[in-house]
Motif scaffolding. Sequence first.
Motif, mmCIF file in Angstrom:
data_model
loop_
_atom_site.group_PDB
_atom_site.id
_atom_site.type_symbol
_atom_site.label_atom_id
_atom_site.label_comp_id
_atom_site.label_asym_id
_atom_site.label_seq_id
_atom_site.Cartn_x
_atom_site.Cartn_y
_atom_site.Cartn_z
ATOM 1 N N PRO A 17 1.274 -1.294 -0.343
ATOM 2 C CA PRO A 17 0.142 0.480 -0.295
ATOM 3 C C PRO A 17 0.762 1.399 0.165
ATOM 4 O O PRO A 17 -0.065 2.568 -0.535
ATOM 5 N N GLY A 18 2.119 1.441 0.424
ATOM 6 C CA GLY A 18 2.613 2.683 0.762
ATOM 7 C C GLY A 18 3.774 2.975 -0.580
ATOM 8 O O GLY A 18 4.217 3.670 -1.203
ATOM 9 N N ILE A 19 3.812 1.365 -1.929
ATOM 10 C CA ILE A 19 4.755 1.745 -3.203
ATOM 11 C C ILE A 19 3.783 3.237 -4.151
ATOM 12 O O ILE A 19 4.374 3.659 -4.605
ATOM 13 N N PRO A 20 2.448 2.939 -3.668
ATOM 14 C CA PRO A 20 1.774 3.932 -4.656
ATOM 15 C C PRO A 20 2.550 5.908 -4.108
ATOM 16 O O PRO A 20 2.730 6.477 -5.004
ATOM 17 N N ALA A 21 2.619 5.961 -2.979
ATOM 18 C CA ALA A 21 2.916 7.661 -2.668
ATOM 19 C C ALA A 21 4.227 6.853 -2.672
ATOM 20 O O ALA A 21 5.064 8.446 -2.977
ATOM 21 N N ALA A 22 4.544 6.186 -2.740
ATOM 22 C CA ALA A 22 6.434 6.775 -2.592
ATOM 23 C C ALA A 22 6.776 7.173 -4.223
ATOM 24 O O ALA A 22 7.703 7.768 -4.722
ATOM 25 N N VAL A 23 6.682 6.114 -5.438
ATOM 26 C CA VAL A 23 6.359 6.553 -6.556
ATOM 27 C C VAL A 23 5.930 7.819 -6.961
ATOM 28 O O VAL A 23 7.561 9.124 -7.633
ATOM 29 N N GLU A 24 5.016 7.943 -6.422
ATOM 30 C CA GLU A 24 4.498 9.386 -6.738
ATOM 31 C C GLU A 24 5.663 11.063 -6.070
ATOM 32 O O GLU A 24 6.044 11.801 -6.949
ATOM 33 N N TRP A 25 5.523 10.418 -4.790
ATOM 34 C CA TRP A 25 7.673 11.409 -4.331
ATOM 35 C C TRP A 25 8.265 11.207 -5.167
ATOM 36 O O TRP A 25 9.379 12.213 -5.296
ATOM 37 N N LEU A 26 8.691 10.308 -5.652
ATOM 38 C CA LEU A 26 10.240 9.669 -6.682
ATOM 39 C C LEU A 26 9.698 10.518 -7.123
ATOM 40 O O LEU A 26 11.282 10.911 -7.741
ATOM 41 N N ARG A 27 8.756 10.661 -8.559
ATOM 42 C CA ARG A 27 8.916 11.123 -9.808
ATOM 43 C C ARG A 27 8.847 13.224 -9.981
ATOM 44 O O ARG A 27 9.119 13.525 -10.444
ATOM 45 N N LYS A 28 8.803 13.475 -8.340
ATOM 46 C CA LYS A 28 8.604 14.660 -7.983
ATOM 47 C C LYS A 28 10.294 14.870 -8.220
ATOM 48 O O LYS A 28 10.235 16.317 -7.465
ATOM 49 N N CYS A 29 10.787 13.982 -7.490
ATOM 50 C CA CYS A 29 11.648 13.869 -6.373
ATOM 51 C C CYS A 29 13.041 15.595 -7.686
ATOM 52 O O CYS A 29 13.235 14.293 -8.947
ATOM 53 N N PRO A 30 13.857 16.280 -7.360
ATOM 54 C CA PRO A 30 14.034 17.241 -8.042
ATOM 55 C C PRO A 30 16.311 16.369 -8.036
ATOM 56 O O PRO A 30 15.930 15.634 -7.197
ATOM 57 N N LYS A 31 17.421 16.148 -9.187
ATOM 58 C CA LYS A 31 17.748 15.927 -8.842
ATOM 59 C C LYS A 31 19.226 16.467 -7.599
ATOM 60 O O LYS A 31 19.864 16.188 -7.645
#
Length: 173
Positions: A17-31
Motif C-alpha cells: 500500500p505504500g508503493i504508490p505514495a513512494a513512486v509519486e514522491w520519487l517522480r517529483k524528486c529533483p536531482k
Amino acid sequence: MIYDSIDHAERYYHLHPGIPAAVEWLRKCPKDIAPGRYDICGDLVYCWVIDRHTRTLEPCTPEMLEAKGDEYNPEDGSTLDTHTKVLDFHYVLDGKEAFVFQPLTDEDVSGEYNAVHDIVPWLNRCGNVVKCNEGDIFIFWPNEGHKSDVDFGEKSQVKKVVCKLNIDKRYCD
C-alpha cells in the motif's frame, strides 16, 4: 526482488500500500535535492536521499570476519543487508551503481540484528550482480539479502533515494 524502471513502477502498486505514495514522491524528486531523510507518511513511508561514491565489493567469509575482529565495518562493502520491518525501494536518481543480491541461509548471518536501523548483516558470497543506471528501481522485500552502492569496476558518484516502507503498520492516504 524486483528490478525495473521508474517508468513501469505502476506495475507494482498492488504489492504494497505504500508503493504508490513512494513512486509519486520519487517522480517529483529533483536531482538537486539535499541528502537526508524525507517523510512521506511519517515512519510508515519515508526516504533517505544518499549521495556518495560507490564501493568495491569484497567477498566475505566467516574467517575474514573473524580476522577483521574489531576493525569490521558493515559499510565497507563486505556484507549484505536484510531488513525485518521494512521493504526497501531503491531509485537511482543520478549516476550508476551495481546491486548484489543472493538467497541467504541461516549459516550466512554475520552479526546481530540492529533494531535501530532494522538491519541484519549477512556474509557476502558475491551473488548476483545487476548494473543500475539513472531511472532504475529495485525493490527488496524483508529478508532478501542485498548490497547497494557497488561500483562497476571503478568508483563513481551515485545519487539515489531509498524509500523505506513499513510492512507492519496501516497506511495513511
